[in-house]
Design an enzyme around this catalytic site. Structure first.
Site, mmCIF file in Angstrom:
data_model
loop_
_atom_site.group_PDB
_atom_site.id
_atom_site.type_symbol
_atom_site.label_atom_id
_atom_site.label_comp_id
_atom_site.label_asym_id
_atom_site.label_seq_id
_atom_site.Cartn_x
_atom_site.Cartn_y
_atom_site.Cartn_z
ATOM 1 C CE LYS A 1 47.329 27.393 -5.573
ATOM 2 N NZ LYS A 1 48.816 27.531 -5.879
ATOM 3 C CB SER A 41 48.134 31.043 -11.499
ATOM 4 O OG SER A 41 47.165 30.970 -10.470
HETATM 5 C C1 VG1 Z 1 52.245 32.395 -4.926
HETATM 6 C C2 VG1 Z 1 51.565 31.877 -3.475
HETATM 7 C C3 VG1 Z 1 51.909 30.543 -3.381
HETATM 8 C C4 VG1 Z 1 51.478 29.717 -4.547
HETATM 9 C C5 VG1 Z 1 51.944 30.169 -5.980
HETATM 10 C C6 VG1 Z 1 51.247 29.491 -7.191
HETATM 11 O O1 VG1 Z 1 53.695 31.951 -5.040
HETATM 12 O O2 VG1 Z 1 52.273 32.652 -2.904
HETATM 13 O O3 VG1 Z 1 51.472 30.108 -2.231
HETATM 14 O O4 VG1 Z 1 51.678 28.159 -4.468
HETATM 15 O O5 VG1 Z 1 51.626 31.458 -6.069
HETATM 16 O O6 VG1 Z 1 49.795 29.608 -7.178
HETATM 17 P P1 VG1 Z 1 54.605 33.347 -4.761
HETATM 18 O O7 VG1 Z 1 56.192 32.784 -4.848
HETATM 19 O O8 VG1 Z 1 54.613 34.457 -5.687
HETATM 20 O O9 VG1 Z 1 54.413 33.927 -3.470
HETATM 21 V V1 VG1 Z 1 49.072 29.902 -8.477
HETATM 22 O O10 VG1 Z 1 47.185 29.631 -8.121
HETATM 23 O O11 VG1 Z 1 49.603 31.341 -9.054
HETATM 24 O O12 VG1 Z 1 49.551 28.656 -9.534
HETATM 25 CO CO CO Z 2 46.176 29.032 -9.789
#
Ligand code: VG1
Ligand code: CO
Length: 540
Positions: A374, A111
């Site tokens: 998303k 990501s």
């Molecule tokens: C983070 C965000 C979460 C999101 C996840 C993956 O997770 O807070 O809302 O769904 O990243 O998004 P965490 O556990 O680090 O808080 V992505 O766009 O990085 O796939």
């Molecule tokens: Co992402």
């Protein structure tokens, strides 16, 4: 071309987190590491039907794909659908899984984490509905991986993924597809492209989209430049293996070049950006940034303006730390609002059951039942459609929203690079004091209730515990503490601050100003001083 069995010592650390298995690239590049995880997936879920594979184009994407293709072929996968050059955004992969009725998909991405030999890499496994696998599946994969000692791989030359068309590898058919075509068709079915085209052509209107040298470049060129006829709006559109050395996180800090334009002398009327794998979004007007939680609430409140959503919102959902701006809209619309743990995997069952149509997270992710992830560009098109239909600027849309529903001032503070055990001790300390919070006053604020969020999926009945400590304040404030599940070194503590206000003056204060007092309350509640925490490393 024979299948070969390769033996190795088991890897004990392949438990997927919030969003798949995410590790330093170097960890994935160790001999057998990626292959072992892929084999574990195929033992937990034998690849008896087509699979979709692709990634965000980051460093190691191409090599990893070749390994996955050869293991899938050796494990009897009948067909693989692969994005050209190995590229697929997360939402586009979700769409392909659904439209091709695949068994699921493997998406390579970390990501918004930086890429490269010193950066991060990741593997996500999605199910037949196109959604990230639920916890029972990721746990099953982890269980297999703990004792797995061998994988089966086909000895073969690399497959050419640069041209669309179908080829064979052993008894597996490999179809290379244009990554953007199906996805862009889906967008045309949801939004009023004629109206958006008119807006983009209107005298004095201009937009800028920052693809951050990550996966959305080719998608944004197809959508905005080709189909919507607005040449030159895509910035940093080439997909580069190191994302141009940047951090592809669409927030004002990391999209500095776009922000400089939006805050400059002749700013575009509309600015937007997406992240590494194309599932997050940021919306900006001239000198005006939309908070992600507000963006989600605005999308829900304006569904009537959007062809794909008019009259069909069955319900909405948000992750627990996301501001309650969405709840206020849901109440107004008379539809249920669900509160889920962080991570997209919890929305899948609600979407499948038709309980919700729209959902999102404070981390700049929003989406709907069009896919099961998303979707960054979807949110950008949704905003353009709202502006075209209402004839209003970004700022006017948001200010109208606040005037109608009140404002949820919001900020997230990240404390990165913490010692894992100390971070766990901080959370345990909070949990241990939960019962004491509502009996007293914290830095002048009364706590109405305090708990550690647990969730029971209303469709599957699956229970998830310890999803974050939340303090609800008597005056409409809220503080949430949780540890990140996507980091690759040490621990990251996230502190989410929210303050609701219906006062008209709230519209003229900055989001940080609105929640500034809560920072002290949070520090006191979690005893930051005794853990040596002072300033967050990142604020959004
Ligand atoms: C983070 C965000 C979460 C999101 C996840 C993956 O997770 O807070 O809302 O769904 O990243 O998004 P965490 O556990 O680090 O808080 V992505 O766009 O990085 O796939
Ligand atoms: Co992402």
């Amino acid at each position: 071309m024979n299948p070969r069995v390769v033996s190795f010592e088991p890897f004990p650390d392949q438990r997927p987190g919030t969003s798949g298995l995410r590790k330093a690239t170097r960890v994935f590049q160790q001999p057998h590491y990626l292959a072992a995880f892929v084999q574990a997936i195929f033992i937990a879920r034998p690849p008896t039907a087509p699979l979709v594979v692709g990634g965000d184009g980051r460093y190691y994407n191409a090599e990893a794909l070749q390994i996955i293709i050869r293991i899938a072929a050796a494990n009897g996968c009948p067909r693989l659908v692969v994005g050209r050059d190995g590229v697929l955004s997360t939402p586009a992969a979700s769409n392909l899984i659904r439209s091709r009725q695949a068994l699921g998909g493997i998406i390579l991405s970390a990501s918004h984490n930086p890429a490269g030999p010193e950066g991060d890499f990741g593997v996500k496994f999605n199910g037949p509905n196109g959604a990230p696998s639920a916890e029972d599946v990721t746990e099953a994969i982890f269980e297999v991986s703990r004792t797995l000692r061998s994988y089966t791989i086909l000895d073969a030359h690399p497959v050419d993924l640069s041209v669309t068309g179908t080829q064979r590898l052993g008894s597996t058919e490999i179809e290379v597809v244009d990554p953007a075509a199906d996805y862009a068709d889906l967008m045309e079915r949801l939004f009023d492209f004629d109206r958006i085209r008119e807006l983009l052509r209107a005298p004095g209107f201009s937009m800028a989209f920052d693809a951050m040298h990550a996966v959305t470049g080719p998608y944004a060129v197809e959508l905005f430049e080709r189909r919507l006829g607005a040449p030159g709006v895509v910035m940093r559109g080439a997909v580069l293996p190191d994302f141009g050395g940047g951090h592809p996180d669409p927030d004002p800090t990391h999209a500095a070049e776009l922000m400089a334009r939006m805050n400059g002398l002749h700013p575009p009327q509309f600015g937007a950006a997406s992240d590494g794998d194309g599932d997050r979004h940021m919306i900006v007007g001239p000198r005006f940034v939309v908070s992600p939680s507000d963006s989600l609430a605005v999308l829900a409140a304006n569904a009537e303006h959007i062809p794909g959503y008019r009259g069909r919102l069955s319900g909405v959902a948000r992750s627990m730390p996301t501001s309650r701006a969405l709840d206020v809209v849901a109440e107004h619309l008379g539809v249920p609002c669900y509160e889920t743990p962080t991570g997209w995997k919890f929305f899948g069952s609600l979407l499948d059951a038709g309980r919700i149509t729209l959902c999102g997270e404070e981390s700049a992710g929003a989406g709907s039942d069009h896919v099961r992830e998303k979707d960054g560009l979807w949110a950008v098109l949704y905003w353009l459609n709202i502006m075209a239909a209402r004839g209003q600027s970004v700022e006017a849309v948001v200010r109208d929203h606040w005037a109608r529903f009140g404002r949820h001032g919001y900020a997230r503070l990240d404390y990165e690079g913490l010692d894992t055990e100390r971070a766990a001790a901080l959370m345990d300390g909070l949990r241990g004091r939960l019962a004491s919070f509502p009996t007293g006053v914290l830095v002048g604020r009364r706590v109405e209730s305090a708990d550690d969020f647990a969730y029971v999926d209303p469709v599957s009945g699956a229970r998830s515990e310890r999803q974050g400590v939340r303090l609800l304040l008597a005056d409409g404030g809220r503080i949430v503490f949780r540890l990140s599940g996507t980091g690759t070194s040490g621990a990251t503590l996230r502190v989410y601050l929210e303050q609701y206000s219906r006062a008209p003056q709230a519209a003229d204060r900055s989001a940080h100003d609105l929640v500034a007092e809560l920072e002290g309350v949070a520090a006191h509640a979690a005893m930051f001083e005794s853990f040596g925490l002072s300033r967050p490393s990142h604020r959004v």
